[in-house]
Design a protein around this motif. Structure first.
Motif, PDB file in Angstrom:
ATOM      1  N   UNK A  36       0.636  -1.006   0.120  1.00 59.25           N
ATOM      2  CA  UNK A  36      -0.173   0.094   0.335  1.00 59.25           C
ATOM      3  C   UNK A  36       1.035   1.321   0.010  1.00 59.25           C
ATOM      4  N   UNK A  37       2.185   1.144  -0.411  1.00 52.56           N
ATOM      5  CA  UNK A  37       3.302   2.740  -0.491  1.00 52.56           C
ATOM      6  C   UNK A  37       4.605   1.236  -0.268  1.00 52.56           C
ATOM      7  N   UNK A  38       5.395   2.822  -1.231  1.00 50.94           N
ATOM      8  CA  UNK A  38       6.955   2.146  -1.123  1.00 50.94           C
ATOM      9  C   UNK A  38       7.678   1.217   0.428  1.00 50.94           C
ATOM     10  N   UNK A  39       7.504  -0.506   0.492  1.00 48.47           N
ATOM     11  CA  UNK A  39       8.277  -0.337   1.083  1.00 48.47           C
ATOM     12  C   UNK A  39       9.343  -1.441   1.276  1.00 48.47           C
ATOM     13  N   UNK A  40      10.173  -1.772  -0.304  1.00 43.72           N
ATOM     14  CA  UNK A  40      10.098  -3.030  -0.023  1.00 43.72           C
ATOM     15  C   UNK A  40      12.683  -2.308  -0.134  1.00 43.72           C
ATOM     16  N   UNK A  41      12.991  -2.348  -1.195  1.00 40.78           N
ATOM     17  CA  UNK A  41      14.452  -2.500  -1.418  1.00 40.78           C
ATOM     18  C   UNK A  41      15.027  -1.026  -1.519  1.00 40.78           C
ATOM     19  N   UNK A 142      17.240  11.203   1.265  1.00 36.96           N
ATOM     20  CA  UNK A 142      16.882   9.567   2.065  1.00 36.96           C
ATOM     21  C   UNK A 142      16.313   8.501   1.776  1.00 36.96           C
ATOM     22  N   UNK A 143      16.331   7.687   2.138  1.00 35.91           N
ATOM     23  CA  UNK A 143      15.915   6.548   1.360  1.00 35.91           C
ATOM     24  C   UNK A 143      14.677   6.176   2.109  1.00 35.91           C
ATOM     25  N   UNK A 144      14.493   6.509   2.994  1.00 35.52           N
ATOM     26  CA  UNK A 144      12.943   6.737   3.788  1.00 35.52           C
ATOM     27  C   UNK A 144      11.906   7.772   3.106  1.00 35.52           C
ATOM     28  N   UNK A 145      12.474   8.552   2.372  1.00 34.16           N
ATOM     29  CA  UNK A 145      11.748   9.438   2.031  1.00 34.16           C
ATOM     30  C   UNK A 145      11.385   9.495   0.576  1.00 34.16           C
ATOM     31  N   UNK A 146      12.352   9.583  -0.045  1.00 36.02           N
ATOM     32  CA  UNK A 146      12.918   9.647  -1.194  1.00 36.02           C
ATOM     33  C   UNK A 146      11.205   9.090  -2.156  1.00 36.02           C
ATOM     34  N   UNK A 147      11.398   7.671  -1.973  1.00 36.42           N
ATOM     35  CA  UNK A 147      10.006   7.061  -3.034  1.00 36.42           C
ATOM     36  C   UNK A 147       9.195   7.533  -3.071  1.00 36.42           C
ATOM     37  N   UNK A 148       8.171   7.549  -1.200  1.00 39.99           N
ATOM     38  CA  UNK A 148       7.250   8.041  -0.831  1.00 39.99           C
ATOM     39  C   UNK A 148       7.201   9.618  -1.614  1.00 39.99           C
ATOM     40  N   UNK A 149       8.310  10.288  -1.102  1.00 41.96           N
ATOM     41  CA  UNK A 149       7.954  11.002  -2.055  1.00 41.96           C
ATOM     42  C   UNK A 149       7.474  11.492  -3.041  1.00 41.96           C
ATOM     43  N   UNK A 150       8.666  11.189  -4.350  1.00 42.66           N
ATOM     44  CA  UNK A 150       7.717  11.315  -5.710  1.00 42.66           C
ATOM     45  C   UNK A 150       7.027  10.028  -5.417  1.00 42.66           C
ATOM     46  N   UNK A 152       3.915  10.170  -3.864  1.00 40.44           N
ATOM     47  CA  UNK A 152       3.002  11.102  -3.250  1.00 40.44           C
ATOM     48  C   UNK A 152       2.387  11.912  -4.351  1.00 40.44           C
ATOM     49  N   UNK A 153       4.146  12.563  -4.602  1.00 42.51           N
ATOM     50  CA  UNK A 153       3.449  13.935  -6.003  1.00 42.51           C
ATOM     51  C   UNK A 153       3.408  13.955  -7.248  1.00 42.51           C
TER      52      UNK A 153
END
Length: 371
Positions: A36-41, A142-150, A152-153
């Motif tokens: 339900x969100x980016x949580x993988x590698x 920041x790997x914890x932020x980058x994929x979720x931020x992209x 969401x954008x």
């Protein structure tokens, strides 16, 4: 009939980078993911974009990737640091590889440092370095932020997301899922190590397996310079750019004698500063079905070696985890087109975060690469 220009399966950084570039090109994009969100590698790694350390053959892709990360950071507001990477040389073998690499790549990519400068950069006055180097082109996110931020954008820009949906088959513009079939003019499949489930023949032909990595996050002491990223001699033995230097073989022998434990766990000892603290790792273990357990001896070994170099006497560990990514002993990149409307893309080494936007450009342009 297809109603979408492009479907991307997988919301890891490679899938998101491809979606970002496709959206920039004016294509309609639909992303389908099993979570339900980016949580993988893509959230489990260092967020260290080591463009410079990649092979000579990968440098055009690395250059495109750097442009892509800067563009994504500007558009989405994600944190991205251009402070580069520092590499202390602790032995003559390490310094020789750095000197050879600097002569090979030139001062725009590699700047040699004297012992005083590298000690200041690392923030440990007692570090017995005999020299070092700075790689100014490298970046950090920041790997914890980058994929979720992209993600969401992209959603805010009208890119469609279908979460919590398993893809069961892809062929000829049709994506079969647990929620039914979806159709597009083109489909890009970015499954990571799940490639074995969707395209087992492709996975087997490249000997795809899972690489698992022991990693930790510690509290950053005040004496550590802000914006810090450090590679070590083990990195010089592993990254393709450094490892291609004439002195690399002597360095590997030196490490075998001097640091047999690090070599035994196939370590790439490195440290990266992110807003939450210092990321420390990592070891490498390979398996088709890895067990989820963290070997505490390996975690303690990596922590001890890293904090000793940084002059941290009592590190406060905030998190430990086992990162995982797709790996192949034969290639760094699987990029195949099983039919005219399907592209399968998997980064089969630990350089996915680094090269993601460059590989996304290859995917959308129909290109290939041997990296």
């Amino acid at each position: 009939m297809p109603t979408t220009d492009l479907i991307i399966t997988g919301s890891g950084i490679l899938g998101l980078a491809t979606a970002f570039l496709a959206h920039r090109q004016g294509r309609s994009v639909h992303i389908i993911d099993r979570s339900d969100r980016p949580v993988g590698s893509s959230i489990q790694n260092f967020g260290h974009a080591c463009f410079t350390g990649q092979s000579d053959a990968a440098q055009p892709i690395a250059s495109k990737a750097r442009e892509g990360w800067l563009d994504a950071a500007s558009a989405t507001g994600l944190w991205a640091a251009e402070t580069g990477t520092f590499i202390p040389a602790m032995t003559e073998a390490e310094l020789t590889v750095l000197e050879q690499f600097a002569a090979h790549r030139g001062p725009d990519q590699v700047r040699l440092l004297d012992p005083e400068a590298i000690v200041e950069a690392v923030g440990n006055p007692d570090l017995p370095a005999i020299g070092g180097a700075h790689l100014p082109q490298d970046m950090r996110v920041d790997p914890r932020q980058a994929a979720p931020r992209i993600a969401a954008w992209l959603a805010g820009q009208g890119v469609e997301f279908t979460w919590n949906t398993h893809v069961t088959a892809v062929a000829d513009g049709t994506v079969s899922t647990t929620r039914g079939n979806f159709h597009a003019e083109q489909v890009v499949v970015c499954p990571g190590y799940q490639l074995t489930s969707l395209f087992p023949e492709i996975a087997e032909s490249h000997e795809i397996r899972i690489c698992s990595l022991v990693m930790s996050l510690i509290e950053a002491p005040q004496h550590i310079p802000t914006g810090f990223a450090m590679l070590t001699g083990t990195s010089l033995a592993r990254y393709d750019g450094f490892a291609a230097m004439p002195g690399a073989e002597a360095l590997r022998h030196d490490l075998d004698e001097r640091e047999p434990e690090l070599r035994g766990c196939i370590a790439n000892l490195m440290v990266t500063d992110i807003p939450q603290g210092l990321l420390i790792g990592d070891s490498h273990a390979y398996d088709l079905s890895p067990e989820p357990f963290i070997d505490e001896k390996i975690g303690a070994l990596l922590l001890d070696r890293a904090t000793s170099m940084l002059g941290i006497e009592s590190p406060r560990v905030l998190q430990r985890w086992l990162g995982m990514y797709a790996d192949s002993p034969t290639t760094n990149l699987v990029l195949e087109r099983p039919d005219e409307r399907t592209t399968v893309a998997v980064v089969a080494s630990g350089i996915g975060m680094t090269l993601s936007f460059g590989i996304a450009d290859l995917i959308l342009s129909g290109g290939t690469a041997d990296i």
